[in-house]
Design an enzyme around this catalytic site. Sequence first.
Site, PDB file in Angstrom:
ATOM      1  N   ASP A  69     -12.706  46.568  45.693  1.00 56.53           N
ATOM      2  CA  ASP A  69     -11.484  46.844  45.025  1.00 56.53           C
ATOM      3  C   ASP A  69     -11.672  47.548  43.836  1.00 56.53           C
ATOM      4  OD1 ASP A  69     -12.624  44.437  44.129  1.00 56.53           O
ATOM      5  OD2 ASP A  69     -10.966  44.054  42.769  1.00 56.53           O
ATOM      6  N   GLU A  70     -10.508  48.238  43.181  1.00 48.93           N
ATOM      7  CA  GLU A  70     -10.509  48.953  42.199  1.00 48.93           C
ATOM      8  C   GLU A  70     -11.894  49.692  41.749  1.00 48.93           C
ATOM      9  OE1 GLU A  70      -7.564  46.216  39.259  1.00 48.93           O
ATOM     10  OE2 GLU A  70      -9.501  45.261  39.593  1.00 48.93           O
TER      11      GLU A  70
END
Lengths: 537, 537
Positions: B330-331
Amino acid sequence: MSAFCQHRKNCLKCSTGVPVYLSFVLIVLYGMPEAQGVWPMPQKMSQSSESYLLNPQGFTFQYANDSVAQPGCSVLDEAFRRYFTLIFPGYNGGNARGDLFAVVVNVQSGECDGYPDENSTENYYLLVSAGLGFLKAETVWGALRGLETFSQLVEQDDYDTYYVKETEIVDFPRFPFRGILLDTSRHFLPLPAIMETLDAMAYNKFNVFHWHIVDDPSFPYESYSFPDLSDKGAFHRFTHVYTQSDVQKVISYARLLGIRVMPEFDSPGHTLSWGKGQPDLLTPCYRGKVPSGSFGPVNPILNSSYEFMVRLLKEVSTVFPDSYIHLGGDEVSFTCWKSNPQVRSFMEKMGFGGDFTKLEAFYIENLVNITAALNKTSVLWQDAFDHHENIPNNTVLLVWRGTPPKYHWEMSQMTKAGYRVLLTAPWYLNHISYGQDWRDAYNVRPLNFTGTDEQKKLVIGGEVCMWGEYVDATNLMARLWPRGSAAAERLWSDEEQTSNLSKAYTRLSNFRCRMVRRGIRAEPVYVGYCKHEYKGL
Amino acid sequence: MSAFCQHRKNCLKCSTGVPVYLSFVLIVLYGMPEAQGVWPMPQKMSQSSESYLLNPQGFTFQYANDSVAQPGCSVLDEAFRRYFTLIFPGYNGGNARGDLFAVVVNVQSGECDGYPDENSTENYYLLVSAGLGFLKAETVWGALRGLETFSQLVEQDDYDTYYVKETEIVDFPRFPFRGILLDTSRHFLPLPAIMETLDAMAYNKFNVFHWHIVDDPSFPYESYSFPDLSDKGAFHRFTHVYTQSDVQKVISYARLLGIRVMPEFDSPGHTLSWGKGQPDLLTPCYRGKVPSGSFGPVNPILNSSYEFMVRLLKEVSTVFPDSYIHLGGDEVSFTCWKSNPQVRSFMEKMGFGGDFTKLEAFYIENLVNITAALNKTSVLWQDAFDHHENIPNNTVLLVWRGTPPKYHWEMSQMTKAGYRVLLTAPWYLNHISYGQDWRDAYNVRPLNFTGTDEQKKLVIGGEVCMWGEYVDATNLMARLWPRGSAAAERLWSDEEQTSNLSKAYTRLSNFRCRMVRRGIRAEPVYVGYCKHEYKGL
């Protein structure tokens, strides 16, 4: 003493206990490093890089020879024991001996067995030097604040060795009234939760426990004049009441921490639970021409209501030694009064017309007068003032509504009218939001209202409210700390010295870890860690 | 058995353990009172007003004669001990004897020493009658769920006497994956905090502990392949690490509660702490033509990065028995990759152009392949799918972004593409707001997206995330419970039966008090009280 005097240059008569303000001023001018370790920040503090080892086996507290308080002074004897453990949290009773260090306490007045009150000064002077801490205060309550400060000066290094830096502090509170409200009606808080809150209050130099003891949902106060009130109005008459003995325990415990206990018996609204044990107290509401079966505020038109309040307040004024009694007076709904034909005809008789705020004011004024006759000062929520500007002038008003500029405007009006004022509106810390909302509590500027210096002086402090809709012993501590600490610093410290949020962040994070080390379930400020994490699950 | 058969009319072969579905259907049709006491609500439950006294001295758990699990079955032997205490919280070891009551457990498969996994069924059948509780389950994991249910059927009356009502339950989970994420990187959670969370998870029938064990701020996992990771990346190498032994304790403890432990080693982003103990792992960021000294995500262009991940994931796959490994994903910030000239030329060589999502996908695909070679299923945050629709099809995707209709749309897309999906977006319970925000968690409709029945079946569950920015052991339990219970019911129970908020309010308030009685610091839902308040300060 001699060790200390040998060590410092400008030592003036330290052995007789006169503060060495001269040397202090010099040190401050030389710009010594800022206080990191003490929360709330002392008014004036200087530290050198010189530090001294502390060894639990060689450490002691002593009364100065010329101190008025001497061994046997309950407040300080107890405080010495308490602070020894707080200063040496890892102390295991070992027998090693090392450097001697004495904290010598000099108190100028000897009220060891009394209660802190609205006039108690909390000033202290603290000087830490080689082998010696010298603490001077006018009162034992000031000495308690100084001991707390001393305990926060003590650090542990990477080898877990205790040490304290050469330090000089002149300290006093910005406001004399710094309170925390707990609400024991919406949820019952067992005594340990109250005691633990008192402990944490002392770490934060709060000095008033505002005990919102009863309200609509339950009446846990066991009244000896009216035992039915808790027998019928508490959540449970045995497991969810504060007996007289419980109340005494709280008051005694608070006293030893220099904390006043201000009881609140909120009326005429917020009294639903009262009605269960005192049948004719509340106003019967009407639906059309018949009673609906539900009840409203205290019935203000009956003599019996006032007779009841006289007896209750007389009891309260005896049980609680503090000179303040909070009478509530907030959020009185007029719907029920309006529905009741007897109330309406009373209104007519009194010439109140249709203005029910006049009836409210009539009730409040009666209660303030009863309280005055008991030699106590009435405290009221702002509603009383909002509805009725002529309440007796000795009343203290609590501003709880709105955000700036609204509450500032209110404070301006109240102080212009000559009332003493407490601010709580920005410190309803039962309210929560995601993230670092301690900053909102910290950014408060209590005196930023239009008014003269005289008006500003009428602001005697403020308090944090922890209403109980969603709070009980499971989440009280984490919700209150360290967010309450933000308010603590605003109420104790100099505003200019404590206006930088990022500096405060670092100090608050450290202080929060210190509270955690002391067993207080203070929640984290942000990402990071404490050397000693909370483990007491 | 005979006592039970005498008591009930439609008792069909109950002594051989065949569920009496016939009688059940009849009872339901007659509209018997709704389950108050069990949370999350069982799929099918009927109770009569008949109730039976339970006496700790006369109470026992037994294995049915024809149960495959028999004494020596670790999971159930331990559960019997645990539930005895949970059922009789006031048991003081007295010697009075009274009515006999046996809970007879019949398990049809004997995997007592294994771990719960993605295919473990948790169905159970429970019949409570005079003197007898009869619990039948395919697996020990289902039996655990049934024991929990039985324990919640037991009430105490005003004389503190224990009793249980005549009850029949057919129960199974709506979704097979019901998780809680704890984040031990932003704050270190001491083992007792994790264990206590596991306990509460079992009370709520959660079955996956998603251990987000490392992240940017710290690397507390003690890797035996790469000890420097925690030696240098943990907040403290001794006090703030999970040793191999700690991890084993968590896994064993969870196993006994029927809870899987799914580890997450999030990469290539969220790895700042990894870089401290593994110097060439992270991408050096550049300022202009020179390295800036700061680091970005894992360097995706070096073979050494993948060699490291192979060794680390191999270790992880051995240490954690669960078939799922969460790889994060993620991210991922592309700023640092963009700044690095070597990364840019690698992009060119690979024909990625300026599209850094392709580089991200390249990295992720490599990791999923490594994981597949270890015979494990990869779990990824939704970002991987958002950036790269062709990730291997066996991957499980966690939807964490947005509110409806956004996350429903995402689930629709993912399931259309054939991926198994977990929902967490509405259950980021680290986020807080004032009031009864459990209702938001309860109102979630996981399957309200456009899609075929086949697509809906690909939604295998969801989880509550408790990110650690503002959470550590001081406030974890109160923030997670009972708000997490709202998600628990949505994930276990039938949605139609559990769509009424005011009914849920009453049940949740009761269940919260039950958790409090069991020592879980679950915060109040609203004004009120528990018979036994939290006292363990």
